[in-house]
Design a protein around this motif. Structure first.
Motif, PDB file in Angstrom:
ATOM      1  N   LEU A  74       0.709  -1.041   0.164  1.00  0.00           N
ATOM      2  CA  LEU A  74       0.074   0.082   0.092  1.00  0.00           C
ATOM      3  C   LEU A  74       1.035   1.377   0.138  1.00  0.00           C
ATOM      4  CD1 LEU A  74      -2.774  -0.958   2.482  1.00  0.00           C
ATOM      5  CD2 LEU A  74      -2.798  -0.968   0.295  1.00  0.00           C
ATOM      6  N   VAL A  75       2.234   1.387   0.363  1.00  0.00           N
ATOM      7  CA  VAL A  75       2.933   2.670   0.538  1.00  0.00           C
ATOM      8  C   VAL A  75       4.091   2.637  -0.400  1.00  0.00           C
ATOM      9  CG1 VAL A  75       3.849   3.945   2.151  1.00  0.00           C
ATOM     10  CG2 VAL A  75       2.040   2.767   2.922  1.00  0.00           C
ATOM     11  N   PHE A  76       5.029   1.767  -0.374  1.00  0.00           N
ATOM     12  CA  PHE A  76       6.217   1.682  -0.884  1.00  0.00           C
ATOM     13  C   PHE A  76       5.967   0.844  -2.178  1.00  0.00           C
ATOM     14  CE2 PHE A  76       7.376   2.761   3.544  1.00  0.00           C
ATOM     15  CZ  PHE A  76       8.107   3.865   3.481  1.00  0.00           C
ATOM     16  N   ASN A  77       7.050   1.373  -3.119  1.00  0.00           N
ATOM     17  CA  ASN A  77       7.311   0.361  -4.316  1.00  0.00           C
ATOM     18  C   ASN A  77       8.236  -0.505  -3.904  1.00  0.00           C
ATOM     19  OD1 ASN A  77       5.316   1.610  -6.085  1.00  0.00           O
ATOM     20  ND2 ASN A  77       6.687   3.219  -6.327  1.00  0.00           N
ATOM     21  N   SER A  78       8.144  -1.926  -3.719  1.00  0.00           N
ATOM     22  CA  SER A  78       8.908  -2.822  -3.380  1.00  0.00           C
ATOM     23  C   SER A  78       9.833  -3.529  -4.724  1.00  0.00           C
ATOM     24  CB  SER A  78       8.044  -4.113  -2.854  1.00  0.00           C
ATOM     25  OG  SER A  78       8.833  -5.258  -2.413  1.00  0.00           O
ATOM     26  N   GLY A  79      11.012  -3.731  -4.423  1.00  0.00           N
ATOM     27  CA  GLY A  79      11.811  -4.349  -5.429  1.00  0.00           C
ATOM     28  C   GLY A  79      12.462  -3.363  -6.485  1.00  0.00           C
ATOM     29  N   LEU A  87      14.368 -10.360  -1.855  1.00  0.00           N
ATOM     30  CA  LEU A  87      15.091 -11.217  -0.653  1.00  0.00           C
ATOM     31  C   LEU A  87      16.159 -10.213   0.251  1.00  0.00           C
ATOM     32  CD1 LEU A  87      14.885 -13.732   1.068  1.00  0.00           C
ATOM     33  CD2 LEU A  87      16.834 -14.433  -0.337  1.00  0.00           C
ATOM     34  N   HIS A  88      16.835  -9.679  -0.548  1.00  0.00           N
ATOM     35  CA  HIS A  88      17.621  -8.378   0.270  1.00  0.00           C
ATOM     36  C   HIS A  88      16.772  -7.254   0.930  1.00  0.00           C
ATOM     37  CE1 HIS A  88      21.341  -5.605  -0.346  1.00  0.00           C
ATOM     38  NE2 HIS A  88      21.071  -5.792   0.806  1.00  0.00           N
ATOM     39  N   LEU A 104      16.886  -6.526   4.752  1.00  0.00           N
ATOM     40  CA  LEU A 104      16.923  -4.952   5.434  1.00  0.00           C
ATOM     41  C   LEU A 104      15.816  -4.603   6.193  1.00  0.00           C
ATOM     42  CD1 LEU A 104      18.312  -3.449   2.025  1.00  0.00           C
ATOM     43  CD2 LEU A 104      19.767  -4.035   4.019  1.00  0.00           C
ATOM     44  N   VAL A 105      14.550  -5.009   5.720  1.00  0.00           N
ATOM     45  CA  VAL A 105      13.492  -4.531   6.648  1.00  0.00           C
ATOM     46  C   VAL A 105      13.564  -5.138   8.017  1.00  0.00           C
ATOM     47  CG1 VAL A 105      11.126  -4.863   6.926  1.00  0.00           C
ATOM     48  CG2 VAL A 105      11.962  -4.026   4.552  1.00  0.00           C
ATOM     49  N   PHE A 106      13.815  -6.643   7.876  1.00  0.00           N
ATOM     50  CA  PHE A 106      13.892  -6.944   9.164  1.00  0.00           C
ATOM     51  C   PHE A 106      15.103  -6.680  10.088  1.00  0.00           C
ATOM     52  CE2 PHE A 106      10.426  -9.405   7.609  1.00  0.00           C
ATOM     53  CZ  PHE A 106       9.748  -9.671   8.884  1.00  0.00           C
ATOM     54  N   PHE A 107      16.247  -6.551   9.523  1.00  0.00           N
ATOM     55  CA  PHE A 107      17.357  -5.872  10.153  1.00  0.00           C
ATOM     56  C   PHE A 107      17.130  -4.623  10.685  1.00  0.00           C
ATOM     57  CE2 PHE A 107      21.576  -3.506  10.546  1.00  0.00           C
ATOM     58  CZ  PHE A 107      22.147  -4.291  11.117  1.00  0.00           C
TER      59      PHE A 107
END
Length: 120
Positions: free
Chosen positions: A45-50, A56-57, A61-64
């Protein structure tokens, strides 16, 4: 979507704290669940992913970044609950508010594409 995730974090924290009477355990579980919800909502809904990193990277990064936010969250909770003997729920609101800024900033300015980072 960060507000929704913050609400999820707070509500689950309250529920688990009422069940276990352990703010540390409640903080771990609620933050983890809210992080999953936040990632899902963010990429849909917010950011453009990938765009900036491979998927996977990006997830790593999000979880880090979220792990760092989690550490900050637990330190703030410890500081206010144990050192200042502040109400657990008020402490959680303060911690969630501060960590929300960290999480959003790392996603907006580093993890997701800077040029097209917010969906219209």
């Amino acid at each position: 979507m960060g507000g929704v995730s913050a609400l999820v974090d707070f509500l689950i924290f309250c529920l688990l704290y009422n069940i276990f009477s352990n703010w540390f355990l409640a903080g771990i579980l609620s933050f983890f669940i809210a992080t999953i919800a936040n990632y899902y909502l963010s990429i849909n809904l917010v950011f453009n992913s990938g765009n900036k990193f491979k998927k996977l990277h990006e997830i790593y990064l999000v979880f880090f970044a979220s792990f760092i936010g989690f550490v900050i969250n637990q330190i703030i909770l410890f500081f206010f609950i144990e050192a200042f003997i502040l109400n657990v729920y008020l402490s959680k609101i303060i911690a969630t508010s501060l960590v929300f800024m960290w999480n959003f900033s790392t996603r907006k300015f580093y993890i997701f594409d800077k040029k097209a980072n917010v969906k219209s």
